[in-house]
Each structure stands twice: as C-alpha cells, then as structure tokens.
Design a protein around this motif. Sequence first.
Motif, PDB file in Angstrom:
ATOM      1  N   PHE A  76      -3.110  13.348 -82.534  1.00 43.54           N
ATOM      2  CA  PHE A  76      -1.800  13.983 -82.521  1.00 43.54           C
ATOM      3  C   PHE A  76      -1.796  15.224 -81.641  1.00 43.54           C
ATOM      4  O   PHE A  76      -0.858  15.445 -80.864  1.00 43.54           O
ATOM      5  CB  PHE A  76      -1.408  14.341 -83.957  1.00 43.54           C
ATOM      6  N   ILE A  77      -2.832  16.043 -81.737  1.00 43.43           N
ATOM      7  CA  ILE A  77      -2.924  17.239 -80.900  1.00 43.43           C
ATOM      8  C   ILE A  77      -2.954  16.849 -79.428  1.00 43.43           C
ATOM      9  O   ILE A  77      -2.244  17.427 -78.597  1.00 43.43           O
ATOM     10  CB  ILE A  77      -4.181  18.045 -81.282  1.00 43.43           C
ATOM     11  N   ARG A  78      -3.779  15.875 -79.107  1.00 41.57           N
ATOM     12  CA  ARG A  78      -3.935  15.488 -77.699  1.00 41.57           C
ATOM     13  C   ARG A  78      -2.683  14.818 -77.133  1.00 41.57           C
ATOM     14  O   ARG A  78      -2.422  14.902 -75.930  1.00 41.57           O
ATOM     15  CB  ARG A  78      -5.133  14.548 -77.564  1.00 41.57           C
ATOM     16  N   ALA A  79      -1.907  14.155 -77.988  1.00 44.05           N
ATOM     17  CA  ALA A  79      -0.728  13.414 -77.529  1.00 44.05           C
ATOM     18  C   ALA A  79       0.549  14.005 -78.120  1.00 44.05           C
ATOM     19  O   ALA A  79       1.514  13.269 -78.355  1.00 44.05           O
ATOM     20  CB  ALA A  79      -0.862  11.942 -77.895  1.00 44.05           C
ATOM     21  N   ILE A  91      -0.388  21.056 -76.786  1.00 40.96           N
ATOM     22  CA  ILE A  91      -1.127  21.828 -77.787  1.00 40.96           C
ATOM     23  C   ILE A  91      -2.561  21.987 -77.302  1.00 40.96           C
ATOM     24  O   ILE A  91      -3.288  21.009 -77.164  1.00 40.96           O
ATOM     25  CB  ILE A  91      -1.100  21.140 -79.159  1.00 40.96           C
ATOM     26  N   HIS A  92      -2.943  23.222 -77.047  1.00 40.92           N
ATOM     27  CA  HIS A  92      -4.282  23.476 -76.506  1.00 40.92           C
ATOM     28  C   HIS A  92      -5.338  23.321 -77.595  1.00 40.92           C
ATOM     29  O   HIS A  92      -5.155  23.772 -78.727  1.00 40.92           O
ATOM     30  CB  HIS A  92      -4.355  24.891 -75.920  1.00 40.92           C
ATOM     31  N   GLU A 154     -14.667  17.017 -80.031  1.00 42.22           N
ATOM     32  CA  GLU A 154     -13.649  16.521 -80.958  1.00 42.22           C
ATOM     33  C   GLU A 154     -13.270  17.542 -82.019  1.00 42.22           C
ATOM     34  O   GLU A 154     -12.451  17.246 -82.889  1.00 42.22           O
ATOM     35  CB  GLU A 154     -14.162  15.253 -81.662  1.00 42.22           C
ATOM     36  N   GLU A 155     -13.857  18.707 -81.948  1.00 41.62           N
ATOM     37  CA  GLU A 155     -13.620  19.735 -82.957  1.00 41.62           C
ATOM     38  C   GLU A 155     -13.430  21.083 -82.273  1.00 41.62           C
ATOM     39  O   GLU A 155     -13.908  21.309 -81.171  1.00 41.62           O
ATOM     40  CB  GLU A 155     -14.805  19.845 -83.911  1.00 41.62           C
ATOM     41  N   GLY A 156     -12.738  21.976 -82.961  1.00 39.52           N
ATOM     42  CA  GLY A 156     -12.575  23.318 -82.423  1.00 39.52           C
ATOM     43  C   GLY A 156     -11.300  23.958 -82.919  1.00 39.52           C
ATOM     44  O   GLY A 156     -10.762  23.604 -83.968  1.00 39.52           O
ATOM     45  N   CYS A 157     -10.810  24.897 -82.128  1.00 43.82           N
ATOM     46  CA  CYS A 157      -9.623  25.677 -82.476  1.00 43.82           C
ATOM     47  C   CYS A 157      -8.429  25.164 -81.677  1.00 43.82           C
ATOM     48  O   CYS A 157      -8.519  25.007 -80.455  1.00 43.82           O
ATOM     49  CB  CYS A 157      -9.877  27.145 -82.161  1.00 43.82           C
ATOM     50  N   PHE A 158      -7.321  24.883 -82.365  1.00 46.28           N
ATOM     51  CA  PHE A 158      -6.131  24.414 -81.652  1.00 46.28           C
ATOM     52  C   PHE A 158      -4.967  25.369 -81.892  1.00 46.28           C
ATOM     53  O   PHE A 158      -5.001  26.207 -82.802  1.00 46.28           O
ATOM     54  CB  PHE A 158      -5.768  22.981 -82.062  1.00 46.28           C
ATOM     55  N   THR A 162       1.925  27.085 -82.236  1.00 48.22           N
ATOM     56  CA  THR A 162       2.918  26.364 -81.433  1.00 48.22           C
ATOM     57  C   THR A 162       3.334  25.071 -82.126  1.00 48.22           C
ATOM     58  O   THR A 162       4.518  24.718 -82.155  1.00 48.22           O
ATOM     59  CB  THR A 162       2.355  26.066 -80.037  1.00 48.22           C
ATOM     60  N   MET A 163       2.385  24.354 -82.698  1.00 48.94           N
ATOM     61  CA  MET A 163       2.726  23.129 -83.412  1.00 48.94           C
ATOM     62  C   MET A 163       3.696  23.424 -84.551  1.00 48.94           C
ATOM     63  O   MET A 163       4.701  22.717 -84.728  1.00 48.94           O
ATOM     64  CB  MET A 163       1.459  22.466 -83.953  1.00 48.94           C
TER      65      MET A 163
END
Length: 395
Positions: A76-79, A91-92, A154-158, A162-163
């Motif tokens: 979802f974040i990537r798309a 979404i970074h 595949e993990e980290g801070c997003f 903004t979302m």
Amino acid sequence: MAAAHSSYDVVIIGGAMIGSAVAWWLARDPGFGGRILVVERDPSFEFASTSHTNSCIRMQFGTEVNVAISRFGLEFIRAFRDYAGEDAPEIHLDDFGYLYLAADQVSADRLRAAQALQARMGAGTRLLTPAQLRTAFPFMAWDDILLGSHNPGEEGCFDGGTMFSEFRRRARRMGVEEIRAEATGLRMEGDRVTHVELSDGSAVACGHVVNAAGPRAARVAAMAGIAIPVEPRKRYTFIFEAEDRLPRKLPLTVDPCGIHYRSDGALYMAGCPPETDGACDADDFAMDHAIWEDRVWPALAARIPAFERVKLRNSWVGHYAYNTLDQNALLGPHPAVANLLFANGFSGHGLQQAPAVGRGIAEHIIHGGWRSLDLAPLSVARLVEGRALTEAAVI
C-alpha cells in the motif's frame, strides 16, 4: 459543531489513523453508498497516538496474520497513488530495516522461528551471526549477542503523517462528515446499538458503530456493557544528535536491554517503556526526564561507543493502546453486539496496520465478513472464546 443528520449508516468513534482509514476505505468502496460520521474529541490530534508515533513498518512479526498485514501495508505504501488517485502524493519509505538482537538461546530460537515464518510468506528477513553482525555494523559492540535478524528493503520509517492527512482529506471529499465531539454513551436495543450519544447532548442513530478510540477504547466498549483488555501505556521517544555520525544508516535496532534506536534523518531516535510498564491515565503525558540519563543514554553508549558524545534535541511521551491479553489487535464485531465493530488494542502497531485494518473493517461492514485478507485470527471474539494469539515481537 453538531452532526448534520440525525442518522448515519456508520458512526466511527475516533478520527485518528485507524478511524480515518476505515472511513476512507468505506467511502471509496463502490458497494457502499451510505452516510459516514466520524466523531473525534480533538481534531488537532495533539495528544493522539497517531501524532506521537515513530511511523515505522516491519515484516518481523511472529504470527502469520501480522506478517500478512505488513505485506499488504508495504504494498500500500509503495502503490499509494494507485489506491488513492493520480493526484495523491507518494508515500516515502526510508527502508533501513529493523534489527532484532538476541542475547540468550530462548530469544535466538524465537528469532529463528520468526524468520522461517516470514520467509515462507515472502519476506526478505535474514539471520546474522555475530561475525556477520560485526562485518555489517562494525561500530557496534557484539560480545553479548548470539544472533541478529535483519530485513533491509522492506522495513523502515514511512511518511505516516501524509498518509493520515490524505485519508482524511479524500474521505471528506467523498462525503464523510467529521465533527468535534466525544461519544458519551451507546443506546442499545437487544444486541444492537441504535444511537450514539454525543457530548453536545444530542444522539445520532446508527447502522454500524466502529470503536476506533485508541487508548480510550475500553471506555467506548463499556458503553455497550463489554469489557476489553485495552489500556493506555506510556512510551518515551528521544531525538538526539551524535557528534560522531555513524558510517551507515542505523536500522531500528531492538536491543535486549529493553530500548530501541534508529537513524532519524541526520539525527537519531531512541525509545523505551517506563521502568514499571503499566496502565496510565489517558490524559497523562508527563515525561520522566531522568530515564534518558539513567537508562537510555548509558545503554546506547554501551552498544554504540560513538553515542558517548550525543546531545538530546527533543523528547515526548506517546501512548500505546495496549492489549494486555496478547498484545495483538482486537478486530471486528463482538458476539454480544452485532453492529459494534472493534479496531483496538494495536499495542504500538496501529499506524503500520491501518491500511489493512481499515480495508478489513470496511469490507466487514459492507459484506459481512473479511474479504481481501482474513483477519479472523485477530477477531475480538477471542476474548469470549478465551483464545489468546500472543505476539512476542512487541517493542
């Protein structure tokens, strides 16, 4: 501001990340054409858990349903623009990964079992021996560590802020109504909620009610005569600057000593629970300033010698909506109240789980069950059944 209508198909109690995600998924679903009301006690969200989050996502869970939720969250974040629209921002994701460390055999075995589960589900988590850890992170001390578990990519801070803003903005554009009010009661007839009573003295009729009240979830549940094991618990966050910058980004490292830390842009972030981790008042955001000097900084310097020379830049207190049963979310309708759906008890995972949970709750309202992703293992019904689903990977 009073509600514009006397009745709504769905009333969502709590307008932070989870409530807004439910509203957005409902409003965008072509199978839903009803009215949605979001009731939020503080639209500034100054003290909401959403505003105090570290905004991270990880694959490294120990239960299949949580890994599946994270897999969708990453997608979802990537798309995000594919879901929200071409005019939506991207979404970074700063994918530095998580690094879990084990200092005893029981913890090491737990990491091995979790990594095998994650790998079966397509996650790229890898186990690292002490020698591999020394090579990858030579600036850290490893004498007490038996095993590490790391998932780069595949993990980290997003950008959860903004979302969240986009969920709210786009939901309003599709007709979702938000009001500043507090739910003060639920009127019942048999096994259904008929009205939500509001702090302005009014009451709105409802088809479904969603409890998305975060740390106040148990208060809302009690209005329907239901007890849920969810309580506010403090979590401390510290932002600091290091005189000697590390040569690479620091993964979100879950240290056996009970703290965690990671890169935060040009700075670094650390966090921990209180010395005595228990329930607090939902309005208690008092900081324990001594915990930085007495506990967090010494632990940081012991693991990373470069962190002997740091300067604290900021700190804050946030609340987990902590599920004391098994540290997992409580989702869906309760067997005793057919039209009251729960989205509570995330125990620190709410922001990263919001995309999957928002979609799941919306589908349950529209279609009467889980559709895209089977969230049944997290059903609130497990409280009645006496069935715990313990998640060991809780920070």
